[in-house]
Design a protein around this motif. Structure first.
Motif, PDB file in Angstrom:
ATOM      1  N   ASP A  12       0.848  -1.190   0.000  1.00  0.00           N
ATOM      2  CA  ASP A  12       0.000   0.000   0.000  1.00  0.00           C
ATOM      3  C   ASP A  12       0.885   1.242   0.000  1.00  0.00           C
ATOM      4  N   VAL A  13       0.811   2.020  -1.062  1.00  0.00           N
ATOM      5  CA  VAL A  13       1.694   3.183  -1.220  1.00  0.00           C
ATOM      6  C   VAL A  13       1.498   4.190  -0.092  1.00  0.00           C
ATOM      7  N   THR A  14       0.258   4.390   0.338  1.00  0.00           N
ATOM      8  CA  THR A  14      -0.025   5.356   1.406  1.00  0.00           C
ATOM      9  C   THR A  14       0.654   4.936   2.702  1.00  0.00           C
ATOM     10  N   LYS A  15       0.545   3.663   3.044  1.00  0.00           N
ATOM     11  CA  LYS A  15       1.175   3.169   4.273  1.00  0.00           C
ATOM     12  C   LYS A  15       2.694   3.220   4.187  1.00  0.00           C
ATOM     13  N   ILE A  16       3.219   2.929   3.013  1.00  0.00           N
ATOM     14  CA  ILE A  16       4.671   3.007   2.827  1.00  0.00           C
ATOM     15  C   ILE A  16       5.156   4.446   3.017  1.00  0.00           C
ATOM     16  N   ALA A  17       4.409   5.407   2.457  1.00  0.00           N
ATOM     17  CA  ALA A  17       4.775   6.816   2.587  1.00  0.00           C
ATOM     18  C   ALA A  17       4.733   7.265   4.040  1.00  0.00           C
ATOM     19  N   LEU A  18       3.735   6.811   4.796  1.00  0.00           N
ATOM     20  CA  LEU A  18       3.649   7.144   6.216  1.00  0.00           C
ATOM     21  C   LEU A  18       4.853   6.609   6.985  1.00  0.00           C
ATOM     22  N   ARG A  19       5.241   5.383   6.646  1.00  0.00           N
ATOM     23  CA  ARG A  19       6.394   4.783   7.320  1.00  0.00           C
ATOM     24  C   ARG A  19       7.662   5.567   6.995  1.00  0.00           C
ATOM     25  N   HIS A  20       7.837   5.936   5.741  1.00  0.00           N
ATOM     26  CA  HIS A  20       9.019   6.716   5.345  1.00  0.00           C
ATOM     27  C   HIS A  20       9.026   8.077   6.043  1.00  0.00           C
ATOM     28  N   ALA A  21       7.849   8.695   6.167  1.00  0.00           N
ATOM     29  CA  ALA A  21       7.763   9.999   6.834  1.00  0.00           C
ATOM     30  C   ALA A  21       8.163   9.886   8.304  1.00  0.00           C
ATOM     31  N   PHE A  22       7.776   8.792   8.921  1.00  0.00           N
ATOM     32  CA  PHE A  22       8.132   8.599  10.331  1.00  0.00           C
ATOM     33  C   PHE A  22       9.637   8.407  10.488  1.00  0.00           C
ATOM     34  N   VAL A  23      10.248   7.609   9.604  1.00  0.00           N
ATOM     35  CA  VAL A  23      11.696   7.402   9.644  1.00  0.00           C
ATOM     36  C   VAL A  23      12.434   8.724   9.418  1.00  0.00           C
ATOM     37  N   ALA A  24      11.941   9.519   8.471  1.00  0.00           N
ATOM     38  CA  ALA A  24      12.562  10.818   8.198  1.00  0.00           C
ATOM     39  C   ALA A  24      12.468  11.728   9.413  1.00  0.00           C
ATOM     40  N   SER A  25      11.335  11.691  10.101  1.00  0.00           N
ATOM     41  CA  SER A  25      11.164  12.514  11.296  1.00  0.00           C
ATOM     42  C   SER A  25      12.142  12.096  12.381  1.00  0.00           C
ATOM     43  N   MET A  26      12.364  10.814  12.510  1.00  0.00           N
ATOM     44  CA  MET A  26      13.348  10.319  13.489  1.00  0.00           C
ATOM     45  C   MET A  26      14.750  10.810  13.139  1.00  0.00           C
ATOM     46  N   ARG A  74       5.491   8.616  25.295  1.00  0.00           N
ATOM     47  CA  ARG A  74       4.356   9.196  24.569  1.00  0.00           C
ATOM     48  C   ARG A  74       4.579  10.682  24.315  1.00  0.00           C
ATOM     49  N   SER A  75       5.119  11.366  25.301  1.00  0.00           N
ATOM     50  CA  SER A  75       5.375  12.796  25.158  1.00  0.00           C
ATOM     51  C   SER A  75       6.404  13.059  24.064  1.00  0.00           C
ATOM     52  N   MET A  76       7.455  12.251  24.028  1.00  0.00           N
ATOM     53  CA  MET A  76       8.488  12.421  23.018  1.00  0.00           C
ATOM     54  C   MET A  76       7.960  12.113  21.619  1.00  0.00           C
ATOM     55  N   MET A  77       7.112  11.100  21.515  1.00  0.00           N
ATOM     56  CA  MET A  77       6.537  10.757  20.210  1.00  0.00           C
ATOM     57  C   MET A  77       5.679  11.903  19.686  1.00  0.00           C
ATOM     58  N   ARG A  78       4.932  12.562  20.592  1.00  0.00           N
ATOM     59  CA  ARG A  78       4.093  13.679  20.168  1.00  0.00           C
ATOM     60  C   ARG A  78       4.930  14.864  19.692  1.00  0.00           C
ATOM     61  N   SER A  79       6.133  15.008  20.241  1.00  0.00           N
ATOM     62  CA  SER A  79       6.981  16.138  19.859  1.00  0.00           C
ATOM     63  C   SER A  79       7.597  15.965  18.475  1.00  0.00           C
ATOM     64  N   LEU A  80       7.581  14.729  17.965  1.00  0.00           N
ATOM     65  CA  LEU A  80       8.074  14.474  16.619  1.00  0.00           C
ATOM     66  C   LEU A  80       7.000  14.830  15.594  1.00  0.00           C
ATOM     67  N   GLU A  81       7.419  14.990  14.379  1.00  0.00           N
ATOM     68  CA  GLU A  81       6.454  15.140  13.308  1.00  0.00           C
ATOM     69  C   GLU A  81       5.997  13.749  12.932  1.00  0.00           C
ATOM     70  N   ASP A  82       5.190  13.176  13.830  1.00  0.00           N
ATOM     71  CA  ASP A  82       4.867  11.762  13.763  1.00  0.00           C
ATOM     72  C   ASP A  82       3.527  11.540  13.075  1.00  0.00           C
ATOM     73  N   PRO A  83       3.516  10.892  11.916  1.00  0.00           N
ATOM     74  CA  PRO A  83       2.248  10.649  11.228  1.00  0.00           C
ATOM     75  C   PRO A  83       1.354   9.665  11.974  1.00  0.00           C
ATOM     76  N   TYR A  84       1.928   8.945  12.955  1.00  0.00           N
ATOM     77  CA  TYR A  84       1.132   7.974  13.732  1.00  0.00           C
ATOM     78  C   TYR A  84       0.671   8.564  15.061  1.00  0.00           C
ATOM     79  N   ALA A  85       1.011   9.806  15.341  1.00  0.00           N
ATOM     80  CA  ALA A  85       0.755  10.378  16.674  1.00  0.00           C
ATOM     81  C   ALA A  85      -0.708  10.337  17.045  1.00  0.00           C
ATOM     82  N   SER A  86      -1.587  10.520  16.072  1.00  0.00           N
ATOM     83  CA  SER A  86      -3.017  10.527  16.372  1.00  0.00           C
ATOM     84  C   SER A  86      -3.518   9.187  16.849  1.00  0.00           C
ATOM     85  N   SER A  87      -2.765   8.106  16.554  1.00  0.00           N
ATOM     86  CA  SER A  87      -3.185   6.787  16.999  1.00  0.00           C
ATOM     87  C   SER A  87      -2.512   6.417  18.318  1.00  0.00           C
TER      88      SER A  87
END
Length: 389
Positions: free
Chosen positions: A311-325, A376-389
Motif C-alpha cells: 500500500d503506497v499510502t502506508k509506505i509513505a507514512l512509514r518513510h515519513a516517520f523514519v525521516a522525522s526520526m 508518549r510525550s516524546m513521540m508527540r513532539s516528533l512530526e509523527d504521522p502515527y501520533a493521532s493513533s
C-alpha cells in the motif's frame, strides 16, 4: 500414544484411574503424579524413556505382566516436559485434586495442565524475540483460511490464501508455526511432505462455535469461513488451557493484496531471517536491521520483513516517520534510552492473565509503565504521522 488394553478391570484401582484419564488424552504423554515423581506408563513410558534417555522399568499393577514405567522428579518436570515438547509431543499433567486425608478410597486425580508446542506460556520456554504461533486451519473450495495466535502475547490474526498445498506449506513455514489444529475430517496427507523436513505437531478440534466471551474480538468480521477458523482456534486453546483467555487481542485480518507474498524458498534464498547454509540469524537482513531495544520491537520487525507493505499510502507514512526520526537525532537517542527500560509487556500481561507471573514480572511491569508517559510525550513532539493513533 494410544493404548490397547483388553481388560482394564484386571488392573489395580490406581492403574484403572490412570487408564480412565488416558482414554481422553490418547495423543498426549500423561505425566501422572505419584508422590515426588511424575510417572509414565505403557506406550508413554516407552516413548518418554527413549526420548529423555531415562531408565525404563516396570510396575506390578494387578495384571500378569508388569506395566512399562518410567518417571521424572516433580521438581524437574518442566525441564523434561520441555524436551518432549521440543520434539513435537504434547503433555498432560495429572495431579491430585483433593486432600488425601479427606478422600474416601483412592485420591481423585485430574488433568490440571496441558502443554503443547503451540501453547507454551512459561518464561524461557520460547525465544523472546520470536513469536510462537499456533495455527487453526479451515478449508474451502477456493482457499485455505488460517487463524493463528501467539498465546504468549495474545496476538490473533486471520489470513486467506488460495487453495494450493504449496502455498499453505509456505505460509506455515513463514510463520514458523509449532502446531496446526485441523478438523478430524481433514486429509491426513496434507502435511506429509512438510513433516519430513520440519517439526510440526498436528492436533484436532471439531467444535468451531465461538464462545460468547470471544465474540467481541471478531465483532467486525462477517466472513463465515474466517469465523469458523477463529472458532476452531479459540475452542482448542480454551480446551487445552482450561481457562478463559482474557488477554487475547482483537483479531487482525490480513488481506493478501495488502502485502507482498514471498514464498518460503525465496525467503530462504534471500536470507531474510536466517542464513541458507547454517540457518542462523547472523548475516541476514533481520540481523542487520534489528537494532530494536525491546523484544516486542524485534518481533514486529520480523513480521514486517516477511510481509512487506504494498500500500503506497502506508509506505509513505512509514518513510515519513523514519525521516522525522532522522531529523530529530537527540529525541531519537533519548527515545532509545527510554525504550531500554521497557520489558516485554505483551508476554508479561499474558503470564499475568494466566496467573503464573512472578514477582520479577510485576517489577518489570512497574518499571515499563513508569517510562510510558515520557515515551508518549516524546513521540508527540516528533512530526509523527502515527501520533493521532
Amino acid at each position: 500414544m494410544k493404548l490397547n488394553i483388553p481388560d482394564p478391570q484386571a488392573y489395580t484401582p490406581m492403574m484403572q484411574q490412570y487408564l480412565e484419564i488416558k482414554k481422553d488424552y490418547t495423543d498426549f504423554i500423561v505425566f501422572f503424579r505419584l508422590g515426588d515423581f511424575y510417572e509414565m506408563f505403557f506406550t508413554d513410558a516407552l516413548v518418554a524413556s527413549k526420548e529423555l534417555e531415562i531408565v525404563l522399568t516396570g510396575r506390578d499393577a494387578g495384571a500378569p505382566e508388569r506395566v512399562p514405567m518410567c518417571g521424572v522428579p516433580h521438581h524437574a518436570a518442566q525441564v523434561y516436559a520441555q524436551k518432549l515438547i521440543d520434539r513435537g509431543y504434547k503433555i498432560a499433567i495429572v495431579e491430585q485434586v483433593e486432600d488425601p486425608q479427606l478422600a474416601k478410597g483412592l485420591v481423585r486425580r485430574e488433568v490440571i495442565k496441558i502443554m503443547t508446542p503451540g501453547t507454551l506460556m512459561e518464561e524461557g520456554s520460547v525465544d523472546a524475540r520470536t513469536n510462537n504461533y499456533i495455527v487453526a486451519l479451515e478449508e474451502t473450495k477456493s482457499s485455505w483460511i488460517l487463524a493463528y495466535c501467539d498465546l504468549t502475547t495474545g496476538e490473533v490474526s486471520l489470513l486467506s490464501i488460495p487453495h494450493q498445498e504449496e502455498l499453505l506449506e509456505s505460509e506455515i513455514a513463514n510463520l514458523n508455526a509449532k502446531e496446526v489444529v485441523l478438523s478430524s475430517h481433514a486429509p491426513k496427507h496434507l502435511f506429509r511432505n512438510y513433516l519430513e523436513l520440519n517439526e510440526l505437531t498436528l492436533s484436532t478440534q471439531d467444535e468451531t462455535s465461538i464462545p460468547v466471551s470471544y465474540r467481541s474480538l471478531v465483532s467486525d468480521i462477517y466472513d463465515k469461513d474466517l469465523l469458523t477458523a477463529f472458532g476452531r482456534l479459540v475452542g482448542y486453546l480454551e480446551k487445552t488451557q482450561k481457562r478463559e483467555l482474557m488477554h487475547l487481542q482483537k483479531a487482525i485480518v490480513f488481506e493478501s493484496r495488502s502485502y507482498l507474498q514471498i514464498d518460503h524458498h525465496s525467503i530462504r534464498n534471500l536470507e531474510l531471517i536466517e542464513t541458507y547454509r547454517s540457518q542462523s540469524k547472523k548475516g541476514t537482513l533481520l540481523w542487520l536491521m534489528d537494532d530494536c531495544q525491546t523484544a516486542m520491537g524485534s518481533r514486529y520487525l520480523k513480521q514486517t520483513i516477511l510481509r512487506p507493505l504494498t500500500d503506497v499510502t502506508k509506505i509513505a507514512l512509514r518513510h515519513a516517520f523514519v525521516a522525522s526520526m532522522n531529523d530529530h537525532f537527540l529525541i531519537h537517542e533519548e527515545l532509545k534510552t527510554h525504550l531500554k527500560e521497557v520489558y516485554d509487556l505483551e508476554r508479561i500481561i499474558g503470564r499475568l492473565s494466566f496467573g503464573n507471573a512472578n514477582a520479577k514480572d510485576l517489577v518489570h511491569l512497574a518499571k515499563s509503565l513508569s517510562v510510558v508517559p515520557e515515551i508518549r510525550s516524546m513521540m508527540r513532539s516528533l512530526e509523527d504521522p502515527y501520533a493521532s493513533s
